[in-house]
Design a protein around this motif. Structure first.
Motif, mmCIF file in Angstrom:
data_model
loop_
_atom_site.group_PDB
_atom_site.id
_atom_site.type_symbol
_atom_site.label_atom_id
_atom_site.label_comp_id
_atom_site.label_asym_id
_atom_site.label_seq_id
_atom_site.Cartn_x
_atom_site.Cartn_y
_atom_site.Cartn_z
ATOM 1 N N MET A 1 1.020 -1.023 -0.116
ATOM 2 C CA MET A 1 0.099 -0.091 -0.075
ATOM 3 C C MET A 1 0.909 1.420 -0.067
ATOM 4 O O MET A 1 1.586 1.496 1.013
ATOM 5 N N LYS A 2 0.977 2.068 -1.125
ATOM 6 C CA LYS A 2 1.862 2.956 -1.411
ATOM 7 C C LYS A 2 1.033 4.188 -2.026
ATOM 8 O O LYS A 2 1.314 5.481 -1.563
ATOM 9 N N LYS A 3 -0.027 4.154 -2.869
ATOM 10 C CA LYS A 3 -0.980 5.079 -3.288
ATOM 11 C C LYS A 3 -2.175 4.948 -3.021
ATOM 12 O O LYS A 3 -2.725 4.097 -3.582
ATOM 13 N N VAL A 4 -2.829 5.371 -1.941
ATOM 14 C CA VAL A 4 -4.173 5.195 -1.373
ATOM 15 C C VAL A 4 -5.036 6.385 -1.892
ATOM 16 O O VAL A 4 -4.898 7.548 -1.411
ATOM 17 N N LEU A 5 -6.235 5.935 -2.151
ATOM 18 C CA LEU A 5 -7.508 6.881 -2.328
ATOM 19 C C LEU A 5 -8.895 6.361 -1.169
ATOM 20 O O LEU A 5 -8.782 5.149 -1.025
ATOM 21 N N ILE A 6 -9.235 7.524 -0.456
ATOM 22 C CA ILE A 6 -10.177 7.266 0.381
ATOM 23 C C ILE A 6 -11.178 8.056 -0.257
ATOM 24 O O ILE A 6 -11.171 9.417 -0.247
ATOM 25 N N ILE A 7 -12.478 7.401 -0.557
ATOM 26 C CA ILE A 7 -13.626 7.940 -1.242
ATOM 27 C C ILE A 7 -15.009 7.747 -0.420
ATOM 28 O O ILE A 7 -14.772 6.858 0.598
#
Length: 163
Positions: A1-7
């Motif tokens: 997990m290096k590039k995470v979106l939280i939507i």
């Protein structure tokens, strides 16, 4: 997990989840509301926002908190992990009501009262925005995607991650 979106719908607790995940992972955290909005309640132009977002996306590590449907596909292309807080409308309405009058690190001003137009957007999120988000998530099924249906599920994830 290096590039995470939280939507998720406004009021679902994206920023709270993002802060907690940031604390656990130490990944740099970016709030799209802080990128887009200025303290005087004006906003960046589309071009300025896209440039700043592009700078963030070019980095090796990040957590990005926010929907901004217009740029979601671009962010999904770069992300490796997505958290979708897919909560009931009533939960989200309560969330936006609870933050009125409180300073937040994810917004450059304090909301002094509930904005009825914003509350209407939250009310319509499940029928207008959610289907578009689900379509995008389906197209990017090669990503690690977590969909939480309530606060308990997201809390359990964070607790398990701590272990």
């Amino acid at each position: 997990m290096k590039k995470v979106l939280i939507i998720g719908c406004p009021g679902s607790g994206k920023s709270t989840f993002a802060r907690r995940l940031h604390g656990l992972t130490e990944l740099p955290l970016y709030y799209l509301d802080m990128v887009f909005h200025k303290e005087d309640r004006t906003t960046l132009s589309r071009e300025e926002f896209d440039k700043k977002l592009s700078e963030i996306l070019s980095r090796d590590l990040w957590i990005i908190d926010g929907n901004y449907l217009r740029t979601m596909e671009t962010r999904l292309e770069k992300a490796d992990t997505v958290f979708f807080l897919d909560y009931p409308t009533q939960t989200c309405l309560e969330g936006i009501k609870e933050r009125v009058g409180h300073k937040r690190e994810d917004m450059p001003w304090v909301e002094k009262e509930l904005d009825e137009e914003f509350a209407q957007f939250v009310t319509e999120f499940s029928t207008k925005s959610r289907p578009k988000i689900l379509e995008l998530l389906n197209r990017f099924g090669n990503k690690k995607i977590y969909v939480f249906k309530n606060r308990e599920e997201s809390e359990l994830y964070l607790q398990d991650y701590e272990k």
